[in-house]
Design a protein around this motif. Structure first.
Motif, PDB file in Angstrom:
ATOM      1  N   ILE A  49      50.504  43.203  52.824  1.00 20.20           N
ATOM      2  CA  ILE A  49      50.572  43.549  51.406  1.00 20.20           C
ATOM      3  C   ILE A  49      50.702  42.296  50.547  1.00 20.20           C
ATOM      4  N   VAL A  50      51.547  41.357  50.981  1.00 20.11           N
ATOM      5  CA  VAL A  50      51.729  40.113  50.238  1.00 20.11           C
ATOM      6  C   VAL A  50      50.423  39.332  50.170  1.00 20.11           C
ATOM      7  N   VAL A  51      49.707  39.258  51.288  1.00 19.40           N
ATOM      8  CA  VAL A  51      48.430  38.540  51.313  1.00 19.40           C
ATOM      9  C   VAL A  51      47.428  39.196  50.361  1.00 19.40           C
ATOM     10  N   ILE A  52      47.364  40.525  50.378  1.00 11.42           N
ATOM     11  CA  ILE A  52      46.440  41.247  49.485  1.00 11.42           C
ATOM     12  C   ILE A  52      46.791  40.987  48.019  1.00 11.42           C
ATOM     13  N   LEU A  53      48.079  41.068  47.688  1.00 11.55           N
ATOM     14  CA  LEU A  53      48.497  40.853  46.309  1.00 11.55           C
ATOM     15  C   LEU A  53      48.203  39.434  45.851  1.00 11.55           C
ATOM     16  N   LEU A  54      48.459  38.450  46.708  1.00 11.14           N
ATOM     17  CA  LEU A  54      48.180  37.065  46.338  1.00 11.14           C
ATOM     18  C   LEU A  54      46.682  36.830  46.169  1.00 11.14           C
ATOM     19  N   THR A  55      45.889  37.453  47.034  1.00 10.36           N
ATOM     20  CA  THR A  55      44.434  37.322  46.905  1.00 10.36           C
ATOM     21  C   THR A  55      43.950  37.913  45.591  1.00 10.36           C
ATOM     22  N   LEU A  56      44.449  39.113  45.262  1.00 10.52           N
ATOM     23  CA  LEU A  56      44.074  39.739  43.996  1.00 10.52           C
ATOM     24  C   LEU A  56      44.543  38.902  42.807  1.00 10.52           C
ATOM     25  N   ALA A  57      45.748  38.337  42.926  1.00  6.69           N
ATOM     26  CA  ALA A  57      46.269  37.513  41.832  1.00  6.69           C
ATOM     27  C   ALA A  57      45.366  36.312  41.575  1.00  6.69           C
ATOM     28  N   LEU A  58      44.880  35.696  42.641  1.00  5.70           N
ATOM     29  CA  LEU A  58      43.968  34.560  42.487  1.00  5.70           C
ATOM     30  C   LEU A  58      42.648  35.009  41.858  1.00  5.70           C
ATOM     31  N   VAL A  59      42.133  36.160  42.297  1.00  4.98           N
ATOM     32  CA  VAL A  59      40.886  36.677  41.723  1.00  4.98           C
ATOM     33  C   VAL A  59      41.082  36.991  40.236  1.00  4.98           C
ATOM     34  N   TYR A  60      42.224  37.616  39.923  1.00  7.62           N
ATOM     35  CA  TYR A  60      42.483  38.036  38.548  1.00  7.62           C
ATOM     36  C   TYR A  60      42.812  36.858  37.631  1.00  7.62           C
ATOM     37  N   SER A  61      43.035  35.689  38.182  1.00  4.44           N
ATOM     38  CA  SER A  61      43.214  34.525  37.322  1.00  4.44           C
ATOM     39  C   SER A  61      41.916  34.155  36.620  1.00  4.44           C
ATOM     40  N   ALA A  62      40.791  34.666  37.148  1.00  3.68           N
ATOM     41  CA  ALA A  62      39.485  34.387  36.537  1.00  3.68           C
ATOM     42  C   ALA A  62      38.759  35.647  36.091  1.00  3.68           C
ATOM     43  N   VAL A  63      39.073  36.790  36.713  1.00  8.64           N
ATOM     44  CA  VAL A  63      38.386  38.054  36.424  1.00  8.64           C
ATOM     45  C   VAL A  63      39.389  39.023  35.832  1.00  8.64           C
ATOM     46  N   THR A  64      39.044  39.639  34.701  1.00 10.77           N
ATOM     47  CA  THR A  64      39.961  40.596  34.074  1.00 10.77           C
ATOM     48  C   THR A  64      40.072  41.849  34.931  1.00 10.77           C
ATOM     49  N   PRO A  65      41.282  42.211  35.352  1.00 11.51           N
ATOM     50  CA  PRO A  65      41.449  43.345  36.259  1.00 11.51           C
ATOM     51  C   PRO A  65      41.468  44.678  35.524  1.00 11.51           C
ATOM     52  N   PRO A  66      41.240  45.766  36.241  1.00  9.88           N
ATOM     53  CA  PRO A  66      41.552  47.092  35.694  1.00  9.88           C
ATOM     54  C   PRO A  66      43.030  47.370  35.899  1.00  9.88           C
ATOM     55  N   SER A  67      43.537  48.367  35.216  1.00  4.51           N
ATOM     56  CA  SER A  67      44.909  48.808  35.473  1.00  4.51           C
ATOM     57  C   SER A  67      44.875  49.928  36.506  1.00  4.51           C
ATOM     58  N   THR A  68      46.040  50.213  37.093  1.00  2.00           N
ATOM     59  CA  THR A  68      46.104  51.310  38.053  1.00  2.00           C
ATOM     60  C   THR A  68      45.825  52.649  37.372  1.00  2.00           C
ATOM     61  N   LEU A  69      46.196  52.777  36.087  1.00  4.83           N
ATOM     62  CA  LEU A  69      45.880  54.008  35.355  1.00  4.83           C
ATOM     63  C   LEU A  69      44.368  54.160  35.173  1.00  4.83           C
ATOM     64  N   MET A  70      43.675  53.060  34.908  1.00  2.00           N
ATOM     65  CA  MET A  70      42.224  53.103  34.798  1.00  2.00           C
ATOM     66  C   MET A  70      41.596  53.513  36.125  1.00  2.00           C
ATOM     67  N   LEU A  71      42.080  52.931  37.209  1.00  2.00           N
ATOM     68  CA  LEU A  71      41.560  53.285  38.540  1.00  2.00           C
ATOM     69  C   LEU A  71      41.775  54.770  38.811  1.00  2.00           C
ATOM     70  N   GLY A  72      42.944  55.274  38.420  1.00  2.00           N
ATOM     71  CA  GLY A  72      43.220  56.689  38.624  1.00  2.00           C
ATOM     72  C   GLY A  72      42.260  57.582  37.854  1.00  2.00           C
ATOM     73  N   ARG A  73      41.921  57.177  36.641  1.00  2.00           N
ATOM     74  CA  ARG A  73      40.971  57.975  35.849  1.00  2.00           C
ATOM     75  C   ARG A  73      39.570  57.905  36.466  1.00  2.00           C
TER      76      ARG A  73
END
Length: 254
Positions: A49-73
């Motif tokens: 989980i930590v590795v996944i979160l850190l990977t996403l954090a690095l990606v999101y430093s350059a790419v605007t992420p969706p929110s979990t509420l958006m993903l749910g919709r």
């Protein structure tokens, strides 16, 4: 000298006893192997989980992420209105209004306001949102789930500290203003500005920015386009404070 019958019986008993005890260590090893594997898997899950979160954090430093509420919709086939824009295309008035309303220590803390958290712990009647910084709200919106939970808060705090350092203040505010919910299916400053005021986020006035900041605690019930008297009062308070908090927003300026 003849072999006594008692000696023969003792040797037979010793041999029989030896045959019974020899397999026991191997049996215990076979029984403990699944347990050790289960413990290993349990310990592996947090690391993954930590590795996944850190990977996403690095990606999101350059790419605007969706929110979990958006993903749910999206997963439930509900519409989502969001147009991601850089911070330079979001009115400084909205940046200041949100900082004034949500987290006046945004440029001073490191993602977590431990003093406010301590006050909430000591005073059960104090509003928990007062202790939730913009960094913590961003982490919740992007990585976690809504609702109050000690488990969520235990994950939220270290993530806010880490991402405040990794992303920096301008990127943190940029992501927050692009994932914040401003109405049913309306996410981000640009979509909110277009929906409620028929203009781009860059062109928001101070009064419009204060209205958007005023509805953030509950954007489904509160409406920036048709504000209730309570929302208007809160927006007026925010706009009145903005002149005094401009000096606290230095980290958002280039």
């Amino acid at each position: 000298m003849g072999v006594r019958e008692d000696d023969i019986r003792a040797e037979a008993d010793e041999g029989h006893s030896g045959r019974l005890t020899q397999p026991r260590p191997a049996s215990r090893t076979r029984r403990s192997a699944p347990f050790r594997r289960a413990v290993g898997l349990i310990l592996l899950v947090p690391a993954v989980i930590v590795v996944i979160l850190l990977t996403l954090a690095l990606v999101y430093s350059a790419v605007t992420p969706p929110s979990t509420l958006m993903l749910g919709r999206w997963l439930t086939l509900q519409p989502v209105d969001r147009q991601a824009v850089p911070l330079s295309r979001i009115s400084p008035a909205l940046q200041l209004a949100v900082l004034t309303s949500e987290d006046q220590r945004f440029c001073l803390d490191h993602g977590v306001d431990f003093g406010a958290l301590r006050d909430v712990v000591e005073d059960e009647d104090s509003p928990s949102r007062g202790a939730s910084t913009i960094a913590m709200q961003t982490v919740k919106n992007v990585f976690l789930w809504p609702g109050r939970s000690y488990i969520r808060k235990a994950i939220e705090i270290p993530l806010a500290l880490a991402l405040d350092t990794l992303w920096g203040k301008r990127r943190m505010m940029e992501i927050y203003l692009n994932v914040a919910e401003w109405g049913e299916g309306i996410y981000g400053a640009q979509a909110a500005s277009r929906h409620w005021f028929r203009k781009d986020a860059a062109d928001l006035t101070r009064s419009e920015a204060a209205l958007l900041a005023a509805v953030l605690p509950n954007p489904i019930i509160r409406n920036a386009g048709r504000p209730s008297p309570g929302v208007r009062r809160r927006a007026a308070q925010i706009q009145g404070m903005m002149g005094r908090t401009e000096g606290l927003a230095a980290c958002l300026r280039r």
